[in-house]
Design an enzyme around this catalytic site. Structure first.
Site, PDB file in Angstrom:
ATOM      1  N   VAL A   1       0.847  -1.193   0.000  1.00  0.00           N
ATOM      2  CA  VAL A   1       0.000   0.000   0.000  1.00  0.00           C
ATOM      3  C   VAL A   1       0.880   1.240   0.000  1.00  0.00           C
ATOM      4  O   VAL A   1       1.823   1.342   0.782  1.00  0.00           O
ATOM      5  CB  VAL A   1      -0.910   0.012   1.258  1.00  0.00           C
ATOM      6  CG1 VAL A   1      -1.632   1.350   1.383  1.00  0.00           C
ATOM      7  CG2 VAL A   1      -1.928  -1.116   1.197  1.00  0.00           C
TER       8      VAL A   1
ATOM      9  N   ALA B   1       4.339   4.023   3.171  1.00  0.00           N
ATOM     10  CA  ALA B   1       3.925   2.772   2.529  1.00  0.00           C
ATOM     11  C   ALA B   1       3.998   1.650   3.550  1.00  0.00           C
ATOM     12  O   ALA B   1       4.539   1.826   4.638  1.00  0.00           O
ATOM     13  CB  ALA B   1       4.837   2.449   1.346  1.00  0.00           C
ATOM     14  N   LYS B   2       3.473   0.520   3.220  1.00  0.00           N
ATOM     15  CA  LYS B   2       3.648  -0.694   4.038  1.00  0.00           C
ATOM     16  C   LYS B   2       3.280  -1.869   3.152  1.00  0.00           C
ATOM     17  O   LYS B   2       2.518  -1.727   2.188  1.00  0.00           O
ATOM     18  CB  LYS B   2       2.728  -0.670   5.265  1.00  0.00           C
ATOM     19  CG  LYS B   2       3.243  -1.505   6.411  1.00  0.00           C
ATOM     20  CD  LYS B   2       4.341  -0.780   7.172  1.00  0.00           C
ATOM     21  CE  LYS B   2       4.845  -1.558   8.359  1.00  0.00           C
ATOM     22  NZ  LYS B   2       5.723  -0.726   9.206  1.00  0.00           N
ATOM     23  N   GLY B   3       3.819  -3.041   3.496  1.00  0.00           N
ATOM     24  CA  GLY B   3       3.472  -4.246   2.747  1.00  0.00           C
ATOM     25  C   GLY B   3       3.491  -5.432   3.666  1.00  0.00           C
ATOM     26  O   GLY B   3       3.950  -5.340   4.817  1.00  0.00           O
TER      27      GLY B   3
END
Ligand code: NAD
Length: 424
Positions: free
Chosen positions: A66, A111-113
């Protein structure tokens, strides 16, 4: 929460991030369109990650990446491997990364994943195949000028090395700056592994200084003894504070005289055992009892929403330094405010990790390595300045540190949107 959000985002942690945003936004006069934009991710990618397991079968895992906001630069945020990873959780963590990078003045968006998987159940080669396929699936979003991942829960420098290699194989040359938290030999930075905890330590010492507490009289309780909790305990113990209790997910140990942290760390280095079994260092204590121990400083360093409406009325600390992401529920936050407990929010307290990740990215771009002493002093300068900027704002406007930090972060991002204008 607005009903316009897709149902996949409707996760407890995402609702917490949006509710915090709303609480800060009432103090600001943001344009309604921008407000609505900032409450949800700029873009989200959901991927299927098929992995050939060691027994020959193919197992398919769900993965996400994201980007919350790109207005201030490329996006930055960790990769989490945990069974509970979902789009909503990743979206919340990405939003917090946007405010965190803005507060620290870093040229990044959030962001992050993550992948919904229990990494402890995979062999090393399964973990490598999972990582390489996940990175291949999210490849269109990544790049040193687009989106730069880093480690989070369940991932480490080895996983980051596979991320760097997989990306480099796709483009045909070595790209060190595509990921941070790497091993030193492929462009990692000195001081990255303990960076989050150095930042937590720097912030804790600033709190003690501000409230005129003597370091040698200070007692600390730490929940969670993984990467963040253990390094934080070591750093604060070295500074001279007394660590009364530590824990992992199975429970903790407590010693009124102060725990022998170096002894515990060297014992754990040669014996991989759970914290409650370390009874030669302290008496066993449950995680519920640990949180309500009398102490000056409580440091949650485990998972989200551990301080809740149920235990917040009984906390016996004066200061909470949020090393974990989202450890305090919205209801608990209101109770702590009411009780006059001073909370340093996650987006400020644990920003040390992303600050040193930024240093790693800069060193990779410069093809030049900094000394460890440079890393520590530059980190201290940035995080201490951010702490005082937010503290002044909170005191001037009679706000909590969380609201002041969110306003500072959101304002920076709003300025960037206003300068850039709306495309097309
Ligand atoms: P980790 O997986 O290394 O450690 C987590 C620890 O918490 C383990 O000791 C685990 O046993 C314990 N734990 C889990 N559930 C618990 C519970 N209910 N009660 C008590 N203990 C529990 O993870 P980490 O890297 O140390 O991250 C911890 C927190 O810090 C997370 O919220 C993470 O998002 C945040 N954080 C980490 C970094 C980083 O650089 N690693 C940076 C910023 C924020």
């Amino acid at each position: 929460m607005s009903t316009a959000f897709p149902p996949e985002l409707n996760h407890q942690t995402f609702r917490l991030a949006v509710a915090q945003f709303d609480q800060a936004a009432v103090h600001m006069s943001l344009e309604p369109g921008l407000l609505e934009r900032l409450k949800a991710p700029q873009r989200s990618l959901c991927v299927s990650v098929p992995v050939r397991m060691d027994n020959g079968e193919v197992q398919v895992f769900r993965g996400y990446r994201v980007h919350h906001d790109l207005a201030r630069g490329p996006t930055k945020g960790g990769i989490r491997y945990h069974p509970d990873v979902s789009l909503g959780e990743v979206a919340a963590l990405a939003m917090w990364m946007t405010w965190k990078t803005a507060i620290a003045g870093l040229p990044f968006g959030g962001a992050k994943g993550g992948v919904s998987v229990n990494p402890s159940l995979l062999s090393l080669s399964e973990l490598e195949r999972l990582t390489r396929r996940y990175i291949a699936e999210i490849f269109p979003l990544l790049g040193p000028d687009k989106d730069i991942p880093a480690p989070d829960i369940g991932t480490n420098s080895q996983v980051m090395a596979w991320v760097m290699d997989t990306y480099s194989q796709q483009v045909g040359y070595s790209v060190r700056g595509v990921v941070t938290g790497k091993p030193i030999s492929i462009g990692g930075s000195l001081g990255r592994e303990e960076a989050t905890c150095r930042g937590v330590g720097d912030v804790t010492l600033e709190v003690l200084r501000h409230f005129r507490l003597r370091i040698s009289d200070t007692t600390v309780v730490i929940q969670g003894f993984g990467n963040v909790g253990s390094h934080t305990a070591r750093i604060l113990h070295t500074e001279g504070v007394k660590i009364l209790a530590i824990s992992d997910q199975l429970g903790g140990i407590y010693n009124q005289q102060g725990l022998d942290i170096p002894g515990i760390l060297s014992h754990l280095a040669s014996n991989k055992v759970a914290i409650p079994s370390l009874t030669k260092f302290g008496e066993p204590i449950s995680n519920e009892d640990l949180l309500v121990l009398p102490c000056q400083v409580l440091i949650p360093a485990a998972v989200a929403e551990e301080i809740t409406a149920k235990n917040a009325p009984f906390l016996q600390c004066q200061y909470v330094i949020e090393a974990a992401n989202g450890p305090t529920s919205l209801e608990a936050d209101a109770i702590l405010k009411e009780r006059g407990i001073f909370v340093v929010p996650d987006i400020l307290a644990n920003a040390g990790g992303v600050i040193v990740s930024y240093f790693e990215w800069v060193q990779d771009a410069q093809r030049f390595s900094w000394q460890e002493s440079d890393i520590h002093s530059r980190l201290k300068t940035i995080i201490t300045a951010a702490f005082h900027r937010i503290l002044n704002h909170a005191e001037e406007k009679n706000l909590t540190m969380r609201t002041a930090a969110l306003i500072t972060g959101i304002q920076e991002v709003a300025y960037a949107h206003q300068c850039r204008g709306l495309f097309p």
